[in-house]
Design a protein around this motif. Structure first.
Motif, mmCIF file in Angstrom:
data_model
loop_
_atom_site.group_PDB
_atom_site.id
_atom_site.type_symbol
_atom_site.label_atom_id
_atom_site.label_comp_id
_atom_site.label_asym_id
_atom_site.label_seq_id
_atom_site.Cartn_x
_atom_site.Cartn_y
_atom_site.Cartn_z
ATOM 1 N N TYR A 76 26.128 58.309 -49.671
ATOM 2 C CA TYR A 76 26.378 59.632 -49.084
ATOM 3 C C TYR A 76 26.055 60.690 -50.133
ATOM 4 N N GLY A 77 24.976 61.425 -49.895
ATOM 5 C CA GLY A 77 24.506 62.401 -50.859
ATOM 6 C C GLY A 77 23.365 61.852 -51.678
ATOM 7 N N GLY A 149 21.539 63.929 -46.495
ATOM 8 C CA GLY A 149 21.827 65.281 -46.038
ATOM 9 C C GLY A 149 23.297 65.589 -45.907
ATOM 10 N N CYS A 150 24.173 64.597 -46.149
ATOM 11 C CA CYS A 150 25.627 64.788 -46.057
ATOM 12 C C CYS A 150 26.010 65.344 -44.685
ATOM 13 N N SER A 151 25.897 64.494 -43.673
ATOM 14 C CA SER A 151 26.098 64.902 -42.285
ATOM 15 C C SER A 151 27.492 65.458 -42.008
ATOM 16 N N LEU A 152 28.484 65.061 -42.784
ATOM 17 C CA LEU A 152 29.843 65.572 -42.597
ATOM 18 C C LEU A 152 30.193 66.654 -43.617
ATOM 19 N N GLY A 153 29.200 67.146 -44.336
ATOM 20 C CA GLY A 153 29.438 68.168 -45.340
ATOM 21 C C GLY A 153 29.726 67.574 -46.702
ATOM 22 N N LEU A 161 36.588 59.193 -44.077
ATOM 23 C CA LEU A 161 35.971 58.038 -44.725
ATOM 24 C C LEU A 161 35.749 56.887 -43.753
ATOM 25 N N SER A 162 36.668 56.727 -42.789
ATOM 26 C CA SER A 162 36.498 55.628 -41.834
ATOM 27 C C SER A 162 35.254 55.822 -40.977
ATOM 28 N N ALA A 163 34.935 57.082 -40.639
ATOM 29 C CA ALA A 163 33.716 57.348 -39.865
ATOM 30 C C ALA A 163 32.476 57.004 -40.685
ATOM 31 N N LEU A 164 32.494 57.337 -41.953
ATOM 32 C CA LEU A 164 31.373 56.974 -42.815
ATOM 33 C C LEU A 164 31.275 55.462 -42.971
ATOM 34 N N ALA A 165 32.425 54.803 -43.074
ATOM 35 C CA ALA A 165 32.423 53.341 -43.185
ATOM 36 C C ALA A 165 31.812 52.714 -41.945
ATOM 37 N N ALA A 166 32.148 53.239 -40.792
ATOM 38 C CA ALA A 166 31.584 52.705 -39.549
ATOM 39 C C ALA A 166 30.073 52.895 -39.522
ATOM 40 N N ARG A 169 27.797 50.157 -40.954
ATOM 41 C CA ARG A 169 27.492 49.044 -40.062
ATOM 42 C C ARG A 169 27.510 47.681 -40.763
ATOM 43 N N PRO A 170 28.694 47.184 -41.139
ATOM 44 C CA PRO A 170 28.755 45.822 -41.703
ATOM 45 C C PRO A 170 28.116 44.816 -40.759
ATOM 46 N N ALA A 171 27.505 43.802 -41.324
ATOM 47 C CA ALA A 171 26.719 42.859 -40.529
ATOM 48 C C ALA A 171 27.548 42.115 -39.500
ATOM 49 N N LYS A 172 28.815 41.856 -39.788
ATOM 50 C CA LYS A 172 29.639 41.110 -38.847
ATOM 51 C C LYS A 172 31.103 41.340 -39.173
ATOM 52 N N ALA A 173 31.966 40.868 -38.278
ATOM 53 C CA ALA A 173 33.400 40.956 -38.547
ATOM 54 C C ALA A 173 33.712 40.203 -39.828
ATOM 55 N N GLY A 174 34.665 40.722 -40.589
ATOM 56 C CA GLY A 174 35.000 40.102 -41.862
ATOM 57 C C GLY A 174 34.230 40.654 -43.023
ATOM 58 N N GLY A 175 33.397 41.667 -42.780
ATOM 59 C CA GLY A 175 32.630 42.272 -43.845
ATOM 60 C C GLY A 175 33.334 43.467 -44.447
ATOM 61 N N ILE A 176 32.685 44.078 -45.427
ATOM 62 C CA ILE A 176 33.203 45.269 -46.088
ATOM 63 C C ILE A 176 32.143 46.355 -46.028
ATOM 64 N N ALA A 177 32.542 47.531 -45.583
ATOM 65 C CA ALA A 177 31.677 48.700 -45.666
ATOM 66 C C ALA A 177 32.008 49.430 -46.958
ATOM 67 N N LEU A 178 31.005 49.670 -47.783
ATOM 68 C CA LEU A 178 31.203 50.331 -49.072
ATOM 69 C C LEU A 178 30.540 51.702 -49.022
ATOM 70 N N VAL A 179 31.345 52.745 -49.156
ATOM 71 C CA VAL A 179 30.855 54.123 -49.121
ATOM 72 C C VAL A 179 30.831 54.672 -50.537
ATOM 73 N N LEU A 180 29.672 55.127 -50.992
ATOM 74 C CA LEU A 180 29.512 55.752 -52.298
ATOM 75 C C LEU A 180 29.160 57.217 -52.090
ATOM 76 N N THR A 181 29.960 58.134 -52.666
ATOM 77 C CA THR A 181 29.673 59.558 -52.558
ATOM 78 C C THR A 181 29.084 60.068 -53.867
ATOM 79 N N ALA A 182 28.109 60.989 -53.745
ATOM 80 C CA ALA A 182 27.386 61.502 -54.896
ATOM 81 C C ALA A 182 28.250 62.428 -55.742
#
Length: 342
Positions: A76-77, A149-153, A161-166, A169-182
């Motif tokens: 993100y960024g 472009g930082c769609s949420l500002g 953060l949960s919206a960014l995690a979604a 798109r983790p490949a399957k259930a049991g995965g981890i979404a990792l969000v990195l902000t600039a």
């Protein structure tokens, strides 16, 4: 990890932690409600933790993640290719064979998560219908997406953060979404109270509950807090900063938080796995050993580390593609001590 490998760990008494928390980063947790799902843990700063007598980090019979755990990254960024490679090579190192890198290695560090935590969850699950998961786990890099472009500002609330995690798109259930902000993206509580956070999202009708972790690049906002020991500390004893292995103090500091948050997301994804203290403010596998990187650590001193003869960089783990990393010590629930790689 085999006992021979684990024997390379040197242990430091858990009593050191209260002193470390006075002067260095302190990670604890705060539980919040994000889109109807729990967010159990954050890497928080400068808190003094005094555990109740007899309260140890233990398994609470809840969910842990196991097997191949797909990790999907959302950038993100603005991040340079070199900055992205620092993190992605670390994730690749988690799933590498222990023999693929010289010891001590990132794979060896991750093997301790399996040995100290996940194997105990698997044993506890026998005969307990309420316990889920357990056994060995491999974190596998599954994909990457960018939101330059930082769609949420550029000023985010924790609830976003949960919206960014979604979106990761983790490949399957049991995965981890990792969000990195600039480094120019402000996140609620970043620097003031946390360097990273992990929680969960989903769980509604037709939406399985999923774990996520967020970490910010602290280079511009708080390098003395979230990039220590690669930057002069913001508070406490002052010592010269260490040379970062990648040459980028912000990203090497971010990797420390990524390691801590991924360890927490695997061993305590929904707030009922492995933790110490109040469930609303738990200490976890790595955050219970904040500021400890090598043997002999004390406030203002990261411990005895390895030093690259060519660059002068300090590290404690070899990773994929010849990388070197500094990783946090892991709390050993069996001994009540912090286990370091060196």
């Amino acid at each position: 990890m085999a006992s021979a490998a684990s024997g390379s760990f040197r242990r430091r008494g858990h009593a050191l932690l209260s002193l470390l928390a006075l002067a260095l980063l302190m990670s604890s947790a705060r539980r919040s409600v994000v889109a109807g799902a729990a967010s159990p843990a954050s890497r928080r700063l400068m808190g003094l933790y005094r555990p109740p007598l007899g309260d140890m980090l233990r398994y609470h019979d809840g969910a842990v993640l196991s097997g191949d755990i797909p990790a999907s990254v959302l950038w993100y960024g603005g991040f340079t290719p070199a900055q992205k490679a620092v993190v992605t090579d670390f994730l690749l190192s988690l799933s590498a064979a222990p023999s693929s890198s010289p010891a001590p290695s990132v794979a060896q560090w991750w093997g301790s998560i399996n040995r100290l935590y996940l194997s105990k969850a698997a044993a506890a699950a026998v005969g307990k219908s309420g316990a889920r998961g357990g056994g060995n786990a491999r974190v596998v890099l599954a994909g990457q997406v960018s939101d330059e472009g930082c769609s949420l500002g550029k000023s985010l609330k924790m609830s976003q953060l949960s919206a960014l995690a979604a979106a990761a798109r983790p490949a399957k259930a049991g995965g981890i979404a990792l969000v990195l902000t600039a480094q120019d993206v402000a996140v609620e509580g970043f620097c003031a109270s946390r360097c990273g956070h992990h929680g969960s999202y989903g769980g509604g009708a037709g939406s399985p509950r999923a774990a996520y972790a967020w970490v910010g690049n602290p280079a511009a906002q708080c390098p003395g807090q979230c990039a220590w020991p690669f930057h002069q500390p913001a508070y406490g004893p002052q010592a010269p900063p260490l040379v970062p292995p990648s040459g980028d103090a912000g990203m090497d500091g971010a990797v420390i938080s990524v390691a801590s948050m991924v360890a927490g997301a695997v061993t305590n994804p929904f707030g009922d796995g492995f933790y110490q203290g109040d469930r609303a403010a738990p200490l976890e596998a790595a955050t219970a050993c904040a500021g400890v990187y090598g043997s002999g650590a004390y406030p203002g001193y990261a411990g005895r580390l390895l030093v690259d003869a060519a660059t002068g960089a300090s590290y404690n783990a070899h990773g994929a593609r010849g990388r070197k990393y500094l990783l946090p010590a892991l709390y050993d629930p069996g001994t009540g001590e912090c286990a370091t790689l060196v």
